[in-house]
Design a protein around this motif. Structure first.
Motif, PDB file in Angstrom:
ATOM      1  N   ALA A  83       0.816  -1.210   0.000  1.00  0.00           N
ATOM      2  CA  ALA A  83       0.000   0.000   0.000  1.00  0.00           C
ATOM      3  C   ALA A  83       0.854   1.267   0.000  1.00  0.00           C
ATOM      4  O   ALA A  83       0.540   2.235  -0.693  1.00  0.00           O
ATOM      5  N   ARG A  84       1.939   1.247   0.760  1.00  0.00           N
ATOM      6  CA  ARG A  84       2.737   2.467   0.924  1.00  0.00           C
ATOM      7  C   ARG A  84       3.963   2.533   0.016  1.00  0.00           C
ATOM      8  O   ARG A  84       4.378   3.615  -0.400  1.00  0.00           O
ATOM      9  N   PHE A  85       4.548   1.367  -0.263  1.00  0.00           N
ATOM     10  CA  PHE A  85       5.790   1.352  -1.050  1.00  0.00           C
ATOM     11  C   PHE A  85       5.727   0.271  -2.125  1.00  0.00           C
ATOM     12  O   PHE A  85       6.667  -0.501  -2.302  1.00  0.00           O
ATOM     13  N   GLY A  86       4.609   0.230  -2.818  1.00  0.00           N
ATOM     14  CA  GLY A  86       4.390  -0.814  -3.817  1.00  0.00           C
ATOM     15  C   GLY A  86       5.391  -0.819  -4.953  1.00  0.00           C
ATOM     16  O   GLY A  86       5.581  -1.845  -5.613  1.00  0.00           O
ATOM     17  N   GLY A  87       6.047   0.304  -5.195  1.00  0.00           N
ATOM     18  CA  GLY A  87       6.997   0.380  -6.298  1.00  0.00           C
ATOM     19  C   GLY A  87       8.405  -0.031  -5.933  1.00  0.00           C
ATOM     20  O   GLY A  87       9.306   0.074  -6.758  1.00  0.00           O
ATOM     21  N   THR A  88       8.606  -0.515  -4.711  1.00  0.00           N
ATOM     22  CA  THR A  88       9.949  -0.893  -4.279  1.00  0.00           C
ATOM     23  C   THR A  88      10.154  -2.402  -4.386  1.00  0.00           C
ATOM     24  O   THR A  88       9.200  -3.178  -4.411  1.00  0.00           O
ATOM     25  N   GLY A  89      11.435  -2.794  -4.417  1.00  0.00           N
ATOM     26  CA  GLY A  89      11.748  -4.218  -4.422  1.00  0.00           C
ATOM     27  C   GLY A  89      11.338  -4.896  -3.131  1.00  0.00           C
ATOM     28  O   GLY A  89      11.044  -6.099  -3.117  1.00  0.00           O
TER      29      GLY A  89
END
Length: 222
Positions: A83-89
């Motif tokens: 939800a908060r950092f969906g674009g991270t590995g």
């Protein structure tokens, strides 16, 4: 002499005024744009570092739940990461690990959902393709052959070609298509490095279809 210098200075001043009148606005705009870009770049770097630090802290929380084998807490922590950092590995890794734990705990539907999210939103192609490969396996387990085929079709990386062929062989064999399955297993074996341990598994599958491992290994080398 002084008068001559005064006139020369006045001429230079007039030239400077004329130059600034013509180009001053543009120079000011360029300087402002450069400074704004630099400030933005610095701000973006800071934001990226801050986001990575926060995501890392949240992943540590997820990792603790994973170590405790608490599937519900791990899923909740993974959900927060998505939800908060969906674009991270971190989010993609958490999704893959959560799915593995959910499967071990018999939560197959939840595992499928976790893998489906990574397959759709994973930060890197390798994460997405790995999730698709695992998801296809679960779809085969539930005899959803068409869904599994579509999931495998979405894997485009050449690094996964051999494993995709192996999974397609499984799908065909489960549907009783032995000859087609054998062809896919042979394709898989040909694409796997000789030092890859997984070759033994593919060789075993071929053996059940009447293809001796030694013969197939020779054929793959050719």
């Amino acid at each position: 002499m002084a008068s001559h210098l005064d006139l020369e200075e006045q001429e230079q001043l007039d030239q400077l005024k004329a130059f600034w009148k013509r180009w001053g606005g543009l120079i000011t705009w360029v300087i402002t744009a450069v400074l704004a870009a630099y400030a933005g770049w610095q701000g973006w770097n800071w934001y990226q570092r801050d986001q990575a630090a926060q995501a890392g802290a949240m992943y540590a929380e997820f990792d603790r739940a994973l170590a405790a084998q608490d599937a519900d807490k791990a899923a909740a922590a993974a959900g927060d990461l998505k939800a908060r950092f969906g674009g991270t590995g971190f989010a993609a890794q958490a999704g893959l690990q959560a799915a593995k734990l959910q499967l071990e705990k018999g939560k197959t539907d939840e595992a499928k959902q976790s893998l489906a999210w990574v397959a759709e939103h994973g930060s890197e192609a390798s994460y997405r393709d790995l999730a698709r490969l695992r998801l296809a396996g679960l779809q085969l387990d539930s005899k959803a052959y068409d869904e599994a085929g579509k999931t495998l079709d979405a894997i485009k990386s050449k690094d996964f070609e051999a494993l995709v062929a192996d999974r397609r062989g499984d799908a065909l064999l489960l549907q009783g298509k032995r000859d087609e399955a054998k062809a896919q297993y042979q394709k898989s074996l040909a694409g796997l490095p000789k030092e890859q341990d997984y070759r033994r598994i593919v060789e075993a599958k071929l053996s059940t279809l009447g293809v001796p491992a030694a013969v197939e290994t020779t054929g793959a080398a050719q």
